[in-house]
Design a protein around this motif. Structure first.
Motif, PDB file in Angstrom:
ATOM      1  N   THR A   1       0.725  -1.217   0.117  1.00 20.52           N
ATOM      2  CA  THR A   1      -0.029   0.135   0.135  1.00 20.52           C
ATOM      3  C   THR A   1       0.906   1.337  -0.005  1.00 20.52           C
ATOM      4  N   GLY A   2       2.142   1.241   0.748  1.00 18.75           N
ATOM      5  CA  GLY A   2       2.920   2.549   0.684  1.00 18.75           C
ATOM      6  C   GLY A   2       3.706   2.527  -0.576  1.00 18.75           C
ATOM      7  N   TYR A   3       3.810   1.498  -1.164  1.00 17.86           N
ATOM      8  CA  TYR A   3       4.391   1.423  -2.495  1.00 17.86           C
ATOM      9  C   TYR A   3       3.626   2.049  -3.481  1.00 17.86           C
ATOM     10  N   CYS A   4       2.350   1.660  -3.598  1.00 13.18           N
ATOM     11  CA  CYS A   4       1.257   1.915  -4.529  1.00 13.18           C
ATOM     12  C   CYS A   4       0.798   3.585  -4.051  1.00 13.18           C
ATOM     13  N   TYR A   5       0.644   3.809  -2.782  1.00 13.23           N
ATOM     14  CA  TYR A   5       0.510   5.221  -2.781  1.00 13.23           C
ATOM     15  C   TYR A   5       1.600   6.322  -3.169  1.00 13.23           C
TER      16      TYR A   5
ATOM     17  N   GLY B   1      -0.433   8.676  -5.626  1.00 16.33           N
ATOM     18  CA  GLY B   1      -0.765   9.938  -4.817  1.00 16.33           C
ATOM     19  C   GLY B   1      -2.178   9.918  -4.202  1.00 16.33           C
ATOM     20  N   SER B   2      -2.614   8.614  -4.130  1.00 12.50           N
ATOM     21  CA  SER B   2      -4.212   8.756  -3.780  1.00 12.50           C
ATOM     22  C   SER B   2      -4.285   7.457  -2.598  1.00 12.50           C
ATOM     23  N   SER B   3      -4.768   7.670  -1.330  1.00 10.89           N
ATOM     24  CA  SER B   3      -4.927   6.524  -0.484  1.00 10.89           C
ATOM     25  C   SER B   3      -5.995   5.618  -1.062  1.00 10.89           C
ATOM     26  N   PHE B   4      -7.077   6.116  -1.621  1.00 11.80           N
ATOM     27  CA  PHE B   4      -8.156   5.156  -1.989  1.00 11.80           C
ATOM     28  C   PHE B   4      -7.607   4.216  -3.268  1.00 11.80           C
ATOM     29  N   GLU B   5      -7.132   5.041  -4.065  1.00  9.98           N
ATOM     30  CA  GLU B   5      -6.497   4.435  -5.527  1.00  9.98           C
ATOM     31  C   GLU B   5      -5.276   3.146  -4.876  1.00  9.98           C
ATOM     32  N   ALA B   6      -4.576   3.557  -4.107  1.00  7.12           N
ATOM     33  CA  ALA B   6      -3.531   2.725  -3.640  1.00  7.12           C
ATOM     34  C   ALA B   6      -4.149   1.203  -3.047  1.00  7.12           C
ATOM     35  N   GLU B   7      -5.257   1.741  -2.047  1.00  8.70           N
ATOM     36  CA  GLU B   7      -5.837   0.451  -1.544  1.00  8.70           C
ATOM     37  C   GLU B   7      -6.459  -0.401  -2.717  1.00  8.70           C
TER      38      GLU B   7
ATOM     39  N   MET C   1       5.781  13.689  -1.810  1.00  4.10           N
ATOM     40  CA  MET C   1       4.846  12.942  -2.472  1.00  4.10           C
ATOM     41  C   MET C   1       4.370  13.936  -3.783  1.00  4.10           C
ATOM     42  N   ALA C   2       4.346  15.265  -3.598  1.00  3.20           N
ATOM     43  CA  ALA C   2       4.020  16.196  -4.546  1.00  3.20           C
ATOM     44  C   ALA C   2       5.207  16.109  -5.797  1.00  3.20           C
ATOM     45  N   ALA C   3       6.334  15.911  -5.386  1.00  5.04           N
ATOM     46  CA  ALA C   3       7.582  16.163  -6.203  1.00  5.04           C
ATOM     47  C   ALA C   3       7.390  14.748  -7.087  1.00  5.04           C
ATOM     48  N   LEU C   4       7.173  13.641  -6.298  1.00  4.16           N
ATOM     49  CA  LEU C   4       7.082  12.136  -6.999  1.00  4.16           C
ATOM     50  C   LEU C   4       5.992  12.257  -8.322  1.00  4.16           C
ATOM     51  N   GLN C   5       4.852  12.912  -8.102  1.00  2.00           N
ATOM     52  CA  GLN C   5       3.871  13.044  -9.032  1.00  2.00           C
ATOM     53  C   GLN C   5       4.318  13.823 -10.277  1.00  2.00           C
ATOM     54  N   GLN C   6       5.408  14.444 -10.190  1.00  2.00           N
ATOM     55  CA  GLN C   6       5.897  15.233 -11.422  1.00  2.00           C
ATOM     56  C   GLN C   6       6.654  14.341 -12.361  1.00  2.00           C
TER      57      GLN C   6
END
Length: 341
Positions: free
Chosen positions: A26-30, A34-40, A141-146
């Motif tokens: 879940t940590g990896y997918c989050y 960048g989304s708690s629910f999508e990660a789950e 996390m915001a930087a990762l999303q770029q």
């Protein structure tokens, strides 16, 4: 597989073995999404795929590596649309208080908060635990999303999870040279973003000065003492309120907002939460209809140099409070809690 006792035991054993990896996956997918629910959702999809195809797992890699391969493919599929989750300050300029307006954007716009317990597995090594916490903080996390999705995967696997380049190359079906090149480009992008804004400097666990700062913050916020709150805020502090795209900078505009548009927060109560490797609080506002207090926001605080540099209010209470295991009502007199549906 038969319905016999041996078969049932094997299924149960596999379920247990897969479930052991849920938090780290879940940590990896989050970090990827960048989304708690999508990660789950991604992790659940990963575990279902693994369960269904386990008879084809040949054991050439560890079960953990195999699960990460599946999870990576699930996340890359989910990211093909090219959407990048962001914070309000990633999308627009700061708004002066005089022009403040609350304009919501769709949920899929925003980088979402996550409870520490859902993404940070228990580890004995303090250095490893510190890296894990730093890698789910909002700025990182915001930087990762770029980053492009595959660069994102490479950086997380190499820098956060400490995989070898050869292991990442095998997982992504590519060469070590390609992995190293992707990592170099990802590092360069993150370095540029790090120069643009200060990172939260939060020790783990909180040191005495930081703990006292939080205690003063709770007293100032619950007492709605703007003078006391101003003393805690860095002069360039940032306040955000997803799903609204408005964000404010500077203690004058922040406290000005709180005493005008945000004046309904007066009299709130704060309960501590562990969120994104940072200090946080669940904010409950007085409920004039039911009495007691109703959920209003998950607050995530950023601290640097003994001051609050950012505090972020996530307002979608029907989504966030259940995720954090928080009650949907507080009784004002007895301090007992009512569990919400």
């Amino acid at each position: 597989m038969s319905d016999g006792t041996a078969g049932a035991a094997t299924v149960e054993d596999l379920d247990v073995r897969l479930e052991r990896h849920r938090v780290e996956l879940t940590g990896y997918c989050y970090r990827m999404l960048g989304s708690s629910f999508e990660a789950e959702d991604a992790v659940q999809d990963t575990l279902v795929r693994a369960w269904r195809s386990y008879d084809r797992f040949e054991g050439r890699s560890s079960l953990r590596s195999w699960l990460y391969r599946i999870a990576t493919n699930v996340c890359l599929d989910m990211l093909t649309a090219g959407s990048k989750r962001a914070r309000p300050m990633d999308l627009s300029e700061s708004t002066p208080l005089a022009q403040a307006a609350l304009s919501p954007r769709p949920d899929h716009t925003w980088l979402e908060p996550v409870p520490d317990a859902r993404v940070l597995p228990a580890v004995e090594d303090p250095a490893e635990a510190a890296v894990a916490k730093e890698s789910v903080r909002l700025a990182f996390m915001a930087a990762l999303q770029q980053l492009p999705p595959k660069q994102r995967a490479v950086l997380i696997l190499r820098e956060v999870l400490a995989w070898r380049a050869s292991e990442v190359a095998e997982l992504l079906d590519t060469s070590v040279a390609s992995v190293n090149s992707a990592l170099q480009r990802a590092r360069a992008t993150l370095a540029e973003r790090a120069e643009a804004g200060a990172e939260a400097a939060v020790s783990d666990p909180l040191d005495e000065e930081q703990q006292k700062l939080l205690e003063r913050y709770v007293a100032a916020f619950e007492g709605y003492d703007m003078t006391a709150l101003t003393a805690l805020l860095h002069e360039d502090a940032i306040m955000t309120m997803p799903p609204f795209d408005l964000w404010l900078t500077g203690h004058d505009d922040i406290t000005g907002f709180m005493t005008t548009i945000g004046s309904g927060c007066e009299g709130s109560r704060l309960l501590p939460v562990r969120v994104n490797g940072l200090p946080g609080f669940a904010q409950y506002k007085p409920d004039p209809e039911k009495g007691g207090f109703s959920p209003w926001a998950i607050q995530v605080l950023e601290i640097s140099d003994g001051r609050l540099t950012g505090f972020h209010f996530y307002l979608d209470t029907q989504r966030w409070f259940p995720l954090f295991g928080l009650p949907l009502h507080l009784d004002g007199e007895s301090d007992e809690v009512e569990q919400g549906a």
